[in-house]
Each structure stands twice: as C-alpha cells, then as structure tokens.
Scaffold this motif. Structure first.
Motif, PDB file in Angstrom:
ATOM      1  N   THR A 120      40.344  54.030  42.783  1.00  0.00           N
ATOM      2  CA  THR A 120      41.697  53.642  43.184  1.00  0.00           C
ATOM      3  C   THR A 120      42.358  54.719  44.035  1.00  0.00           C
ATOM      4  O   THR A 120      42.983  54.414  45.065  1.00  0.00           O
ATOM      5  N   GLU A 124      43.766  54.094  47.808  1.00  0.00           N
ATOM      6  CA  GLU A 124      45.199  54.195  48.095  1.00  0.00           C
ATOM      7  C   GLU A 124      45.564  55.424  48.918  1.00  0.00           C
ATOM      8  O   GLU A 124      46.729  55.577  49.304  1.00  0.00           O
ATOM      9  N   GLU A 144      40.358  42.991  50.803  1.00  0.00           N
ATOM     10  CA  GLU A 144      40.988  43.809  49.770  1.00  0.00           C
ATOM     11  C   GLU A 144      40.063  43.895  48.551  1.00  0.00           C
ATOM     12  O   GLU A 144      39.490  42.887  48.123  1.00  0.00           O
ATOM     13  N   VAL A 147      40.678  44.174  41.470  1.00  0.00           N
ATOM     14  CA  VAL A 147      41.238  45.058  40.450  1.00  0.00           C
ATOM     15  C   VAL A 147      40.419  44.885  39.171  1.00  0.00           C
ATOM     16  O   VAL A 147      40.157  43.767  38.745  1.00  0.00           O
ATOM     17  N   PRO A 157      42.634  48.952  41.312  1.00  0.00           N
ATOM     18  CA  PRO A 157      42.110  48.384  42.553  1.00  0.00           C
ATOM     19  C   PRO A 157      41.027  49.277  43.144  1.00  0.00           C
ATOM     20  O   PRO A 157      41.170  50.503  43.174  1.00  0.00           O
ATOM     21  N   HIS A 185      51.100  37.998  56.443  1.00  0.00           N
ATOM     22  CA  HIS A 185      51.071  37.987  54.980  1.00  0.00           C
ATOM     23  C   HIS A 185      51.389  36.580  54.521  1.00  0.00           C
ATOM     24  O   HIS A 185      52.447  36.034  54.855  1.00  0.00           O
ATOM     25  N   GLU A 225      46.579  38.834  55.095  1.00  0.00           N
ATOM     26  CA  GLU A 225      46.806  39.479  53.807  1.00  0.00           C
ATOM     27  C   GLU A 225      47.284  38.384  52.867  1.00  0.00           C
ATOM     28  O   GLU A 225      48.283  37.710  53.154  1.00  0.00           O
ATOM     29  N   THR A 227      48.417  36.902  49.063  1.00  0.00           N
ATOM     30  CA  THR A 227      48.830  37.011  47.667  1.00  0.00           C
ATOM     31  C   THR A 227      48.652  35.637  47.031  1.00  0.00           C
ATOM     32  O   THR A 227      49.227  34.658  47.503  1.00  0.00           O
ATOM     33  N   ASP A 237      38.187  35.405  41.140  1.00  0.00           N
ATOM     34  CA  ASP A 237      39.177  35.772  42.149  1.00  0.00           C
ATOM     35  C   ASP A 237      38.574  35.664  43.550  1.00  0.00           C
ATOM     36  O   ASP A 237      37.484  36.182  43.803  1.00  0.00           O
ATOM     37  N   LYS A 242      45.045  39.317  46.712  1.00  0.00           N
ATOM     38  CA  LYS A 242      45.733  39.926  45.578  1.00  0.00           C
ATOM     39  C   LYS A 242      46.134  38.799  44.640  1.00  0.00           C
ATOM     40  O   LYS A 242      46.885  37.892  45.027  1.00  0.00           O
TER      41      LYS A 242
END
Length: 425
Positions: A120, A124, A144, A147, A157, A185, A225, A227, A237, A242
């Motif tokens: 992670t 990051e 991405e 997690v 992540p 996004h 991106e 979500t 997933d 995300k």
C-alpha cells in the motif's frame, strides 16, 4: 490468432499470472511471456514456456538475429503487464529500456494494460501516483489494484485483482478499444438493496448485480476511474474498480452521493427497495400460534431523483454566479459554486425494471427523476435478473430512444457508455 504479450515483473503475486496466462491460451490467444529477470525468482522459465508454448527470455541479447527487443512489441495485439511492480511502472513511465520487457513496452503500438501489485505504501507514494498518471496520459490502461491481504499480515490497496477479472478487462480491450472515458470518474451502483425486518429476515429483490458489474468492467476498459457501489453482490470485484459495499437503500444513497460529488457520470443500475420496515426487531421474530404483527413500511429515499435535484440546484447556482458580470460562467464565484467542470454529476443514467407498459412507464419515470438517460428493460422469469444477457431501450431526456437487442450484458453496457461519452464530449 491474436498475439498477446504477458509481461511479468518481480512480485509475490506472480503466481496468479499463471492463471491469467491459462485464460488467454484457452481462449485461443498466442501468448509470449516476457518476464523481468527477478520475476523468474518467483516462477521459473520452464513454467512460463510450458504454459504458453513459446520461448521465454528476459534478455535482448538472446536470439539477436530475430531482433526480439523490437519484434515482440511490434507484432503484439495487446501487451498486459501483470503484476506490474512500482519499479516497472517507473521504468515504463520514464521510457527506460534496460531489459526485454521495457524494450517491448517502448516498441508496442497496440493497447497496453498494467495491473499493479505492491504494498500500500508503495502504491500510494507520490512517485508511483505520478508515474501512473503519466502512463494514463499516454493512453495506457492502469488498473486500480484490489484491496485485501498483501504479503505477510499487511492489508490494504495494492493486491493484484483476480486473474479472471484482469482477463475480462483485456478481453474488452481486444474487442475494440475506446479511450472515450479516459480521465473521467464514473460511479456505478449494482445489486439489490436489503431492508432488515429482524436479524435474519429482510425485504429484498432478485437483482444479481451482473449488469452493474458489466458496466463497471467496460468503463475500466475504456479508461475510466470507476467507483462501484455494490449492494449484496456475490461476484468477484471487477479489476480496476473501487468497490464500496453496502446493504440497505439508505447506505447506498450515502455512498452514491459521496462518490457523485466528484463524478462525471453516475449510472444507477442497482435495484433499490422503494420501502423499508418502520421498525426492525433486534431479535428474531418467533413463529407462534397468534397471527403475526403487520409490518408497517416507510418510503426509502429516491436516490435517482435526489441526484437530479442536486444537479439542478448546482446549475442554478452556476447560472447565478455567471450572471454576476460573468456571462461565461468561468468566474471564481461560479467555479466555487459548481466546480470548474460545472455541476456534478454531468450525466445521470437511471435504470427502470418494468413488467408491463414498459416504455410508457419508463418515459414517465424519466420525466420525474430528472436524469439524462433511462435504461428500460422488462423483467420477469428468466428476464434480466440473474441472466447473462439483457435487452433494453434507452430513453433520452430529449425524447429519443435507442433500442438494444438481446445480447451479453457487456454489450448493453458499451451502448450505455457510448451515449454517456457523447454527452460528456
């Protein structure tokens, strides 16, 4: 036969790439594995050669007469690097060519997909984030990471997504790559909400989440991106998304509205319960000889209508700020009121599951909700819920319609994103 280059860099997640390789070869793709030298410390050259049926090398100095450092990238239809370590992302972003993999990345003119995997803190770190941004600006798809559990006891992540989900992204890219959502996004809701009656019973619906997950998966493949707000979904997933997990309609509302604040588009594919029990029993309701107490219901929030109202209010604030001597709406007050890109979300898409008078009910819902597009489909036994295919009509706020014939849910998702991308453009 499609030519795929599987780049493998040195991380503990390398063992998962064997499964990804198997998915490619069993689907009829010709795969050339190009590992880094240190990647072979985790999985050796004989394994890659046996699974791919092709020679494996890490060096530009082997089989020099075939000019591998140029030819491998030139002949590829897709290059996917999984896992992609922080080191490989950095070298790729800076155009280095100190091994066969980075040479291949420099010579490839086909789509390139990176599936990062690292701790992670490394993911990051500002240097890694800058390298990822650079690669995306150049047109690469950087998925991405997931997690979850990492090396040792660490969690966060940085986990390599499920190989089957990476394969799905690559499959969509190979089917016809579009970059029209790059830099955008998007928020997608999926699944069906559950409203608790007691600790073991709930009011729910038959939604499996398959359509919402197809929307998320295709958006990732188109560079967005993503979500994904998932309500009670038993699916892996989607790689690169995300995922925010929720149970009830009110939890889904909070998650969607939070994510929508900075979203270009919101697609509400989840089946949201219209009502919830007024009171939830703290203990299991026991069966007795007496008639059970009636369950009194209260209305749940109308998330789609609330999104439309939030955007309408934002537009009014934007217009008011623009009217204060700033006709273009580009002044600082306008930007503060509505954000530099205008009121968010810019595009709102709803879904309507109907059993009768499908188009009439859909058109009425579109007008009530204030969304831009409404995907209307008929539901029932073996229709829409839990099936791998779907058919729908997309109604537009301007009065138009687009009919989508029955086919895989990914195909319907691509049509929806086509319409969204047109509006964003």
């Amino acid at each position: 036969m499609t030519s795929v280059v599987l780049g493998v860099s040195a991380g503990i997640a390398v063992y998962k790439s064997c499964e990804l390789l198997r998915l490619f070869t069993e689907s009829g793709h010709d795969v050339r594995v190009v590992p880094t030298r240190d990647a072979l410390r985790f999985v050796g050259e004989p394994t890659w050669a046996a699974l791919s049926g092709n020679p494996v090398t890490t060096e530009v100095w082997e089989s020099v007469h075939e000019v591998p450092h140029v030819r491998i990238g030139q002949s590829a239809d897709l290059v996917v690097v999984a896992p992609a370590t922080a080191d490989v992302l950095a070298r790729a972003a800076h155009g280095m060519a100190n091994d066969l993999l980075t040479n291949t990345l420099l010579t490839a003119r086909c789509p390139v997909v990176f599936a990062p995997a690292m701790h992670t803190e490394m993911w990051e770190h500002p240097a890694t984030r800058a390298n990822v941004a650079t690669l995306r600006e150049r047109g690469a798809i950087v998925i991405e990471p997931a997690v979850g559990r990492l090396t040792g006891a660490d969690t966060g992540p940085g986990r390599l997504p499920d190989p089957a989900e990476i394969f799905e992204v690559c499959r969509r890219v190979l089917a016809g790559r579009r970059e029209d959502l790059a830099g955008r996004h998007v928020v997608v809701s999926a699944g069906g909400t559950r409203e608790a009656i007691d600790p073991v019973r709930f009011i729910g619906n038959r939604s499996s989440g398959l359509q919402g997950y197809a929307l998320a998966r295709t958006a990732v493949a188109r560079g967005a991106e993503v979500t994904l707000v998932a309500a009670n979904v038993a699916l892996p997933d989607p790689a690169g998304a995300k995922v925010v997990r929720v149970e009830s309609a009110r939890q889904l509302r909070d998650a969607v509205l939070t994510a929508a604040e900075h979203a270009d588009a919101v697609v509400m594919a989840a089946a949201v319960a219209d009502f919830r029990p007024v009171r939830q029993s703290d203990t299991k309701i026991k069966k007795s000889s007496a008639e059970p107490d009636p369950i009194h219901l209260a209305k749940n929030p109308d998330i789609l209508a609330e999104l439309g109202e939030i955007r309408r209010s934002g537009r009014e604030a934007y217009a008011a700020a623009a009217g204060d001597g700033r006709e273009t709406g580009d002044g600082p007050d306008a930007r503060e009121a509505a954000g530099a890109g205008g009121p968010r979300p810019r595009v709102i898409v709803g879904f309507a599951a109907e059993t009768d008078d499908v188009l009439a009910n859909g058109r009425a819902k579109l007008e009530r909700k204030g969304c831009d597009l409404l995907v209307v489909n008929q539901v029932g036994e073996n229709l829409a819920f839990g099936t791998p295919d779907n058919a729908a009509v997309v109604l537009t706020a301007e009065g138009g319609s687009v009919e989508i014939p029955r086919g895989p849910k990914e195909d319907l998702a691509d049509v929806v994103w086509d319409l969204v991308a047109q509006r964003l453009a």
